[in-house]
Design a protein around this motif. Sequence first.
Motif, PDB file in Angstrom:
ATOM      1  N   LYS A   1       0.858  -1.130   0.235  1.00  0.00           N
ATOM      2  CA  LYS A   1      -0.038   0.144   0.234  1.00  0.00           C
ATOM      3  C   LYS A   1       0.790   1.299  -0.052  1.00  0.00           C
ATOM      4  CE  LYS A   1      -4.213  -1.939   0.381  1.00  0.00           C
ATOM      5  NZ  LYS A   1      -4.771  -2.137  -0.795  1.00  0.00           N
ATOM      6  N   SER A   2       2.184   1.175  -0.541  1.00  0.00           N
ATOM      7  CA  SER A   2       3.094   2.421  -0.350  1.00  0.00           C
ATOM      8  C   SER A   2       2.651   3.242  -1.758  1.00  0.00           C
ATOM      9  CB  SER A   2       4.338   1.938  -0.335  1.00  0.00           C
ATOM     10  OG  SER A   2       4.778   1.043   0.676  1.00  0.00           O
ATOM     11  N   LEU A   3       2.556   2.438  -2.853  1.00  0.00           N
ATOM     12  CA  LEU A   3       2.196   3.263  -3.841  1.00  0.00           C
ATOM     13  C   LEU A   3       1.007   2.287  -4.625  1.00  0.00           C
ATOM     14  CD1 LEU A   3       5.544   3.803  -5.560  1.00  0.00           C
ATOM     15  CD2 LEU A   3       4.006   5.199  -4.543  1.00  0.00           C
TER      16      LEU A   3
ATOM     17  N   ASP B   1      -1.624   5.750  -9.026  1.00  0.00           N
ATOM     18  CA  ASP B   1      -0.780   6.734  -8.715  1.00  0.00           C
ATOM     19  C   ASP B   1      -0.103   7.382  -9.724  1.00  0.00           C
ATOM     20  OD1 ASP B   1      -1.773   6.745  -6.149  1.00  0.00           O
ATOM     21  OD2 ASP B   1       0.065   5.737  -5.206  1.00  0.00           O
TER      22      ASP B   1
ATOM     23  N   VAL C   1       3.962  12.102  -5.448  1.00  0.00           N
ATOM     24  CA  VAL C   1       2.632  11.482  -6.395  1.00  0.00           C
ATOM     25  C   VAL C   1       1.975  13.163  -6.406  1.00  0.00           C
ATOM     26  CG1 VAL C   1       0.839  10.576  -5.904  1.00  0.00           C
ATOM     27  CG2 VAL C   1       2.521   9.501  -5.081  1.00  0.00           C
TER      28      VAL C   1
ATOM     29  N   SER D   1      -3.570  10.858  -8.033  1.00  0.00           N
ATOM     30  CA  SER D   1      -3.959   9.524  -7.759  1.00  0.00           C
ATOM     31  C   SER D   1      -5.254   9.413  -8.385  1.00  0.00           C
ATOM     32  CB  SER D   1      -3.854   9.156  -6.407  1.00  0.00           C
ATOM     33  OG  SER D   1      -3.729   7.961  -5.964  1.00  0.00           O
TER      34      SER D   1
ATOM     35  N   ARG E   1      -8.086  10.324  -5.479  1.00  0.00           N
ATOM     36  CA  ARG E   1      -7.764  10.392  -4.246  1.00  0.00           C
ATOM     37  C   ARG E   1      -6.968  11.499  -3.751  1.00  0.00           C
ATOM     38  NH1 ARG E   1      -5.040   5.434  -6.485  1.00  0.00           N
ATOM     39  NH2 ARG E   1      -6.155   3.580  -6.233  1.00  0.00           N
TER      40      ARG E   1
ATOM     41  N   ASN F   1      -6.360  12.661  -0.551  1.00  0.00           N
ATOM     42  CA  ASN F   1      -5.283  12.655   0.362  1.00  0.00           C
ATOM     43  C   ASN F   1      -3.920  12.152  -0.318  1.00  0.00           C
ATOM     44  OD1 ASN F   1      -6.401   9.978  -0.293  1.00  0.00           O
ATOM     45  ND2 ASN F   1      -5.753   9.193   1.772  1.00  0.00           N
ATOM     46  N   ARG F   2      -3.755  11.651  -1.525  1.00  0.00           N
ATOM     47  CA  ARG F   2      -2.353  11.207  -2.067  1.00  0.00           C
ATOM     48  C   ARG F   2      -1.745  12.270  -2.875  1.00  0.00           C
ATOM     49  NH1 ARG F   2      -0.951   6.464  -0.821  1.00  0.00           N
ATOM     50  NH2 ARG F   2       0.616   6.431  -2.724  1.00  0.00           N
TER      51      ARG F   2
ATOM     52  N   THR G   1       1.999  14.243  -2.379  1.00  0.00           N
ATOM     53  CA  THR G   1       2.625  13.452  -1.192  1.00  0.00           C
ATOM     54  C   THR G   1       3.817  12.893  -1.625  1.00  0.00           C
ATOM     55  OG1 THR G   1       1.581  11.649  -1.631  1.00  0.00           O
ATOM     56  CG2 THR G   1       0.541  12.929  -0.238  1.00  0.00           C
TER      57      THR G   1
END
Length: 504
Positions: free
Chosen positions: A156-158, A162, A479, A482, A495, A497-498, A501
Amino acid sequence: MVELLVLIPLLFTLPTVFLWAQFEKAGRKGWETLIPFYNLYVFLKIIKKPLWWYLLLLFPFINVFMYMLMLVEMAKCFGKYSLGEQFMAVVFPFIYFPWLAIKNKDEFLDPDKREEPKKSAVREWTDAIIFAVVAATIIRTFLIEAYTIPTSSMEKSLLVGDYLFVSKIAYGPKVPNTPLSFPFVHHTLPFTRHVNSYLTWIELPYWRLPGLGKVHRNDAVVFNYPAGDTVSTRYQSNVSYYTLIRQYGRKKVWSDKKDFGNIIYRPVDKRENYIKRCIGLPGDSLQIINRKVYINGKENHDPGKKEFEYKVYTDGHSINPIILSRLNITEGGRTSIPGEFVYMLTDEARDALAKLPIVKKIEVFNIPAGIRDPEIFPYSKDFPWNRDNYGPIYIPKKGATVALNLKVLPLYRRIIHAYEGNDLKVKNGKIYINGKVADHYTFKMNYYWMMGDNRDNSADSRYWGFVPENHIEGKAVFVWLSLDPNKTLLDGKIRWNRIFTFVH
């Protein structure tokens, strides 16, 4: 590097020789075109460009564009302003400039005194597009390039969907092996399935410009897929050519075009781009014991959010999709056994599921030590390894020497032959390298060990071995967008929140 700094100006000597007449008309001596290094200095003096252009002529790839600009400026000095004339000057200087000397009586026009003709709107747009393409190509080759995550190997890192910026200067940008290629595409032309986007008329050797640093342990690294040198046009890199050979045999793979298509070779810079985490550095010893990675005898703790494969047993009920979404569980589902589910889970997701009343038990998949997976590198019965219990294995370092025998050879065969270009044969129980019996080998490059954070759903170094330094492209740093491929815009596809980042 010193050799290249000498070679590059020498390569530009040949087309400059054909400017003999133009040099003379500009008040210089024709023989000055023959002297490497000096002829480029005189060239810049004639077209009256700053000497810092000379420094750019020392950098591969950039120098090609700089020299093209110099040829265009020389054409302008003789009144050649049309796009067709400048095209001929750039692409066929060895024909065009001698032809001008014979057929054309135009005098040399001093760059400081000549009047530039007014360009049409079409010409201005054409020049702007050409400039934009050249500038963007230089930026994405030497500074930063955009990539997207197509698979779940780094969850779940990338995440799938993304969009990343990858720094080329983090480790030093590579000079393209195939500079003659269609801009902004990788290995295949747009709207085609198998037509190469590059020409192999010119293939440059590996050379990396100075960068901001070197590859560090646990960096998220983009690299060219090492096993992607040979591919089936039917499967591309979705299934490795070498896996097909092991499964079906070389004769069938090469002869059965209906099932496998054509078998083609790709230069290093045109192999598929992969992104994984660099777990092992040159000179390290790596071992995996019950899914835990040990480097030089110590457990490695990387910043990635690792996932593993688990069996989840319930009282027969399915787990609510809302709960799965909230826990960001995106892979897995029900098996054929009632009440049994298989999911890829982080530690946090596993612990949260275990608290649900309907969940009776959660078991991690773990292949015991000693059970050999035939698809695990180095594909030898002498190494009964699998994805969960692997090694120990030494990661080669430039200048290091290893002892060779028939048992050890499978570990380093591909390095010796494919990556470092030696002739390797085994005859009568003996190893021959470049025709000589060898009981040791000294590595010419550094190598790295790459693994996905989604450990049980990642085709990584456990399956195809070491990553040579000349395959390293850059470091994933940011990123910028996403998109969830399983959702619509109204359902939260972006997304938020990504976005913006950093990659850890």
